[in-house]
Design an enzyme around this catalytic site. Structure first.
Site, mmCIF file in Angstrom:
data_model
loop_
_atom_site.group_PDB
_atom_site.id
_atom_site.type_symbol
_atom_site.label_atom_id
_atom_site.label_comp_id
_atom_site.label_asym_id
_atom_site.label_seq_id
_atom_site.Cartn_x
_atom_site.Cartn_y
_atom_site.Cartn_z
ATOM 1 C CG ASN A 1 32.080 0.904 -23.462
ATOM 2 O OD1 ASN A 1 32.514 1.389 -22.414
ATOM 3 N ND2 ASN A 1 31.987 1.589 -24.590
ATOM 4 C CG HIS B 1 -11.666 -1.166 6.069
ATOM 5 N ND1 HIS B 1 -11.661 -0.205 5.076
ATOM 6 C CD2 HIS B 1 -12.455 -2.171 5.608
ATOM 7 C CE1 HIS B 1 -12.432 -0.608 4.074
ATOM 8 N NE2 HIS B 1 -12.914 -1.801 4.357
ATOM 9 C CB SER C 1 14.347 1.840 25.781
ATOM 10 O OG SER C 1 14.497 3.158 26.265
ATOM 11 C CE LYS D 1 9.436 0.980 24.139
ATOM 12 N NZ LYS D 1 9.254 2.229 23.418
ATOM 13 C CG ASN E 1 11.973 -0.500 21.556
ATOM 14 O OD1 ASN E 1 10.839 -0.477 22.050
ATOM 15 N ND2 ASN E 1 12.938 0.328 21.919
ATOM 16 C CD GLU F 1 10.641 -0.056 15.294
ATOM 17 O OE1 GLU F 1 10.267 1.117 15.401
ATOM 18 O OE2 GLU F 1 11.292 -0.646 16.170
ATOM 19 C CE1 TYR G 1 29.535 2.460 -19.569
ATOM 20 C CE2 TYR G 1 30.778 4.331 -20.416
ATOM 21 C CZ TYR G 1 30.403 3.513 -19.352
ATOM 22 O OH TYR G 1 30.893 3.756 -18.100
ATOM 23 C CD GLN H 1 32.497 5.060 -13.378
ATOM 24 O OE1 GLN H 1 33.257 4.518 -14.174
ATOM 25 N NE2 GLN H 1 32.797 6.206 -12.784
ATOM 26 C CE LYS I 1 30.167 -0.480 -12.272
ATOM 27 N NZ LYS I 1 29.379 0.103 -13.346
HETATM 28 N N1 ARG Z 1 34.036 2.048 -14.980
HETATM 29 C C1 ARG Z 1 33.220 2.074 -16.148
HETATM 30 C C2 ARG Z 1 31.778 1.742 -15.779
HETATM 31 O O1 ARG Z 1 31.568 1.181 -14.758
HETATM 32 C C3 ARG Z 1 33.712 1.091 -17.154
HETATM 33 C C4 ARG Z 1 33.368 1.429 -18.564
HETATM 34 C C5 ARG Z 1 34.177 2.563 -19.053
HETATM 35 N N2 ARG Z 1 33.986 2.787 -20.420
HETATM 36 C C6 ARG Z 1 34.320 3.910 -21.001
HETATM 37 N N3 ARG Z 1 34.073 4.051 -22.253
HETATM 38 N N4 ARG Z 1 34.914 4.856 -20.330
HETATM 39 O O2 ARG Z 1 30.858 2.069 -16.484
#
Ligand code: ARG
Length: 458
Positions: A107, A153, A274, A280, A282, A287, A314, A319, A322
């Protein structure tokens, strides 16, 4: 790694839903660095033997070298980058590897790794934005006197200079950089040593690990340390705001590149053709910058919703913090680079801009201002007189400065021939020399200040 209390292993579904290694392997450098800082501290404080600490540090280097050469192996049974590294370490150096996880938990480990990763993302955003700003101020300096229509506008409002318009984005990106910088300062604290949630009974030195990892200090509350993802949300908020700015600039380039505008030709290197319409070209990069902002804002929303209902400390939901950050950071880096390339390589069609500024009675406000200044007429009345002049000019199909003086005087006798000098687009922009106004001299001043701030002048 945790099989002690279990009679049966996880099902295939459990293994799959649990595995974060497919994405958190991106944290391997941070994970190795944090483990090395941790083990050095364990050795220095005598929590483990100095000899063991050295063996583990050497083993971590060997694992890092393998990752560098061959990539990080993806074994779902090992769940995440932390267990993948620890298990490889055990293969390389034997049971002493088991001492690395003393006085720490995944954690605080993941909180530390992720903060380190996001810290790099702050720096990367800042560096990218600096390059974009350099392109903006360079082009703004070239075009401090290039006249174009300014819109409100999306209707022609008053003439402005292209340099002024580009410098508006310099200001936006300067605020973006300061947002990233603020957030970086706030986030640069070390959660390492918070352990699972409550701290640890081992006599660790959190200041030592914080310093080794370049953090300003250890975090102050162990529960907060393992629960906090503010730093990632701060990053995404700043990224989302930046992407909104990039998206608005992209939208303007797309409009300006369209044939009816014809204000800009984007570099071939950042455009596409295109497959069916041979003529064209583009503005795909613009975009996609506009499109990517939607995904970056989505990443922010995603992480905020992941976090909003979680009790301390936690929870495994975290998880999922990320992927949105990784995705947004990749998209942002690309978007900034693409925009810098488009600005640096754009050909601005200043003749067409100048001609467009002549249309739409863009200098009507200058007539009203002239009536205020030269004839002492209250602005509201001047506004009304000017409205009549515009109506007349429109019915004759003439620009304002080609209405005969007699016709202007028939509308208001106080008008004389000096008014024509105020009605050209050049006079209009030159007159707007208030602080931050569009007058070329004023724009040059802002460009010079910006170049100084960017370190482009000695
Ligand atoms: N892979 C987990 C995460 O990214 C790591 C932490 C895991 N902790 C736990 N108590 N299972 O959050």
């Amino acid at each position: 790694m945790w099989g002690g209390r279990f009679a049966a292993g996880p099902s295939a579904i459990m293994r799959e839903i649990n595995a974060s290694i497919p994405f958190d392997k991106a944290l391997w450098r941070q994970d190795i660095a944090a483990s090395k800082a941790h083990v050095a501290m364990l050795g220095a404080t005598g929590i483990i033997e100095a000899e063991d600490a050295r063996t583990i540090a050497g083993g971590l280097d060997a694992v890092a070298a393998e990752y560098e050469a061959d990539g990080v192996p993806e074994d779902w049974d090992l769940e995440d980058i932390h267990m993948t590294t620890e298990s490889r370490l055990a293969v390389l150096i034997g049971p002493v590897a088991g001492r690395l996880h003393t006085a720490r938990s995944r954690n605080d480990q993941v909180a530390t790794d992720f903060r380190l990763w996001v810290r790099d993302a702050f720096d990367q955003a800042d560096a990218g934005l600096a390059v974009l700003q350099q392109a903006l101020v360079t082009r703004a300096g070239e075009h401090a006197g290039s006249i174009m229509p300014g819109f409100t506008h999306l209707q022609t409002a008053q003439p402005v200079t292209l340099g002024h318009h580009l410098m508006a984005y310099y200001e936006m990106t300067a605020r973006d950089r300061s947002r990233f910088a603020d957030a970086r300062v706030r986030s640069n604290k070390s959660p390492l040593g918070a352990a699972a949630l409550a701290g640890t009974g081992f006599a660790i030195d959190r200041f030592m690990t914080a310093e080794a990892l370049g953090f300003d200090a250890p975090t102050a509350n162990s529960l907060d340390s393992v629960s906090d993802r503010d730093f990632a949300i701060d990053y995404l908020m700043a990224a989302a705001q930046t992407s909104l700015h990039l998206s608005r600039l992209a939208e303007e380039l797309i409009l300006w590149a369209s044939q009816p505008f014809g204000f800009v030709v984007l570099p071939d290197s950042l455009s596409t053709g295109s497959s069916i319409m041979p003529q064209k070209k583009n503005p795909d990069a613009a975009e996609l910058v506009r499109g990517h902002s939607g995904r970056i804002v989505g990443a922010l929303t995603s992480l905020m919703i992941t976090m909003k209902g979680l009790p301390l400390a936690y929870s495994k939901d975290m998880q999922d913090d990320k992927p949105p950050v990784f995705e947004a950071a990749g998209l942002l880096t690309l978007s900034i680079a693409a925009m810098a390339g488009m600005i640096a390589g754009a050909t601005f069609r200043t003749q067409r801009m100048r001609a467009a500024a002549e249309l739409g009675y863009a200098t009507a406000t200058d007539l009203a201002d002239w009536l205020v200044r030269q004839a002492g007429i209250p602005f509201r009345e001047a506004h009304h007189i000017t409205g009549s002049a515009v109506k007349l000019a429109e019915s004759r199909g003439l620009p304002l400065d080609q209405l005969p003086l007699g016709d202007l005087q028939a509308i208001d006798a106080r008008i004389d021939e000096r008014v024509y000098a105020a009605l050209s687009v050049e006079a209009s922009v030159a007159a707007r020399a208030s602080h931050g106004g569009t007058a070329p001299a004023e724009v040059r001043k802002r460009v010079a200040e910006a170049r100084l701030a960017l370190g482009l002048e000695d």
